[in-house]
Scaffold this motif. Structure first.
Motif, short mmCIF file in Angstrom:
data_model
loop_
_atom_site.label_atom_id
_atom_site.label_comp_id
_atom_site.label_asym_id
_atom_site.label_seq_id
_atom_site.Cartn_x
_atom_site.Cartn_y
_atom_site.Cartn_z
N HIS A 142 -15.68 10.18 -2.42
CA HIS A 142 -16.76 10.32 -1.44
C HIS A 142 -16.82 9.04 -0.60
N GLY A 143 -16.36 9.12 0.64
CA GLY A 143 -16.37 7.93 1.48
C GLY A 143 -15.86 8.21 2.87
N HIS A 144 -16.08 7.26 3.77
CA HIS A 144 -15.66 7.38 5.16
C HIS A 144 -14.23 6.88 5.32
N ALA A 145 -13.49 7.52 6.21
CA ALA A 145 -12.11 7.12 6.45
C ALA A 145 -12.03 5.73 7.07
N GLU A 146 -13.08 5.31 7.75
CA GLU A 146 -13.10 3.99 8.38
C GLU A 146 -13.37 2.86 7.39
N ASP A 147 -13.80 3.21 6.18
CA ASP A 147 -14.12 2.20 5.16
C ASP A 147 -13.91 2.83 3.79
N MET A 148 -12.65 3.03 3.43
CA MET A 148 -12.33 3.77 2.21
C MET A 148 -12.63 2.94 0.95
N PRO A 149 -13.31 3.53 -0.03
CA PRO A 149 -13.55 2.84 -1.30
C PRO A 149 -12.32 2.93 -2.20
N ILE A 150 -11.21 2.37 -1.71
CA ILE A 150 -9.90 2.53 -2.34
C ILE A 150 -9.19 1.18 -2.31
N GLU A 151 -8.42 0.89 -3.35
CA GLU A 151 -7.67 -0.36 -3.43
C GLU A 151 -6.51 -0.39 -2.43
N ASP A 152 -6.07 -1.59 -2.11
CA ASP A 152 -4.93 -1.76 -1.22
C ASP A 152 -3.66 -1.17 -1.84
N SER A 153 -2.78 -0.65 -0.97
CA SER A 153 -1.43 -0.21 -1.36
C SER A 153 -1.45 0.72 -2.58
N MET A 154 -2.38 1.64 -2.61
CA MET A 154 -2.56 2.50 -3.78
C MET A 154 -1.71 3.77 -3.73
N PHE A 155 -1.32 4.21 -2.52
CA PHE A 155 -0.73 5.54 -2.39
C PHE A 155 0.72 5.51 -1.92
N ASP A 156 1.50 6.44 -2.49
CA ASP A 156 2.87 6.65 -2.03
C ASP A 156 2.90 7.42 -0.72
N ALA A 157 1.86 8.22 -0.49
CA ALA A 157 1.82 9.06 0.71
C ALA A 157 0.37 9.27 1.14
N ALA A 163 -8.05 16.82 10.85
CA ALA A 163 -9.27 16.10 10.46
C ALA A 163 -9.42 14.76 11.17
N ILE A 164 -8.31 14.19 11.64
CA ILE A 164 -8.36 12.82 12.16
C ILE A 164 -9.23 12.72 13.41
N ASP A 165 -9.41 13.84 14.13
CA ASP A 165 -10.25 13.85 15.32
C ASP A 165 -11.74 13.91 14.98
N HIS A 166 -12.06 14.12 13.71
CA HIS A 166 -13.47 14.14 13.29
C HIS A 166 -14.01 12.74 13.01
N MET A 167 -13.13 11.74 12.91
CA MET A 167 -13.58 10.40 12.56
C MET A 167 -14.37 9.77 13.72
N ASP A 168 -15.22 8.82 13.38
CA ASP A 168 -15.99 8.13 14.42
C ASP A 168 -15.19 7.01 15.08
N ASP A 169 -14.29 6.39 14.32
CA ASP A 169 -13.51 5.27 14.85
C ASP A 169 -12.04 5.51 14.49
N PHE A 170 -11.27 5.97 15.46
CA PHE A 170 -9.88 6.35 15.22
C PHE A 170 -9.02 5.15 14.83
N ARG A 171 -9.16 4.05 15.55
CA ARG A 171 -8.32 2.88 15.27
C ARG A 171 -8.63 2.27 13.91
N LYS A 172 -9.91 2.24 13.54
CA LYS A 172 -10.27 1.70 12.24
C LYS A 172 -9.76 2.60 11.12
N THR A 173 -9.78 3.90 11.35
CA THR A 173 -9.21 4.83 10.37
C THR A 173 -7.73 4.57 10.16
N ALA A 174 -7.01 4.34 11.26
CA ALA A 174 -5.58 4.04 11.17
C ALA A 174 -5.33 2.74 10.40
N THR A 175 -6.19 1.75 10.63
CA THR A 175 -6.07 0.48 9.93
C THR A 175 -6.30 0.66 8.43
N GLU A 176 -7.28 1.49 8.07
CA GLU A 176 -7.56 1.75 6.67
C GLU A 176 -6.41 2.52 6.00
#
Length: 247
Positions: A142-157, A163-176
């Motif tokens: 449960h969290g926002h794509a712009e501020d994910m409650p997830i550790e760094d380098s956690m995922f292989d994919a 869904a990406i067009d639903h975010m409030d801040d596209f560039r911040k989502t990409a950074t996350e």
């Protein structure tokens, strides 16, 4: 106007002109359950899909749960595979994050992976009645794509479908996404290009996408033939797949 857009317009009228993004999204998904139940009972066609045959129906004690799970199996999971142009075994043995996963873990279409589903509206999906309790093999975040409650380098994919067009801040989502994806990890994002709306405020185009995701090595826009789900599109809109998995 497609059925999807008529539903959204009807929801907006019921909520009134001052309704916010989250309220509009919640009302839309509540209505979606009612539509899925009518479809399951054989009372209507839903998004051009005829009611399920008896052999296609998932059967649970709750009629609502049966309808939602049948819709996920017959519509949502095939849609994920088609939109991402990937076979079910694409992430076998890997840890996968679905960004903006929505009220159904449709990425369970991919076999043999450790699946995390991120969305900011899980509390609302549960209030609406979506049966997430059946998926003990999925980790809901449960969290926002712009501020994910997830550790760094956690995922292989990392994947995202419509869904990406639903975010409030596209560039911040990409950074996350860059932060939580392992170096050299897989990325596959299906993006809806359209004019801004209440629930889909980001107007994406190729330049914006590459500006935000240019850090991803091997990323390219993947040509896609017309598919079963293009009826969602209005004139001037398009579905686009960006991926570093397609050569």
């Amino acid at each position: 106007m497609s059925l999807l857009h008529r539903i959204k317009a009807g929801v907006k009228r019921r909520l009134g002109p001052g309704a916010g993004k989250q309220e509009t999204e919640t009302a839309f998904w509540f209505q979606a359950i009612q539509n899925q139940m009518a479809w399951y009972r054989g009372e209507r066609v839903l998004h051009t899909f005829k009611p399920p045959a008896e052999g296609q129906k998932v059967r649970k004690r709750s009629a609502k749960d049966s309808a939602v799970l049948t819709w996920m199996e017959t519509h949502q999971k095939p849609k994920y595979l088609e939109f991402l142009s990937l076979p079910p075994d694409s992430f076998r043995g890997e840890k996968v994050l679905d960004v903006g996963a929505g009220p159904m873990p449709s990425a369970t279409a991919f076999e043999g992976c450790e699946l995390y589903c991120l969305d900011a509206l899980y509390h609302k999906y549960l209030e609406a009645g979506f049966p997430l309790h059946y998926f003990d093999n999925v980790r809901f975040v449960h969290g926002h794509a712009e501020d994910m409650p997830i550790e760094d380098s956690m995922f292989d994919a990392v994947i995202s479908v419509n869904a990406i067009d639903h975010m409030d801040d596209f560039r911040k989502t990409a950074t996350e996404i860059r932060r939580v994806l392992k170096d050299g990890g897989k990325l596959a994002i299906h993006a809806h290009y359209h004019k801004a709306t209440t629930t889909e405020p980001i107007e994406i185009d190729d330049d914006l996408f590459m500006e935000a995701f240019g850090w991803c090595k091997g990323l390219r826009k993947v040509p896609q033939p017309a598919g079963r789900f293009d009826f969602f599109l209005k004139p001037g809109e398009s579905f686009n797949l960006w991926s570093n998995m397609h050569r």
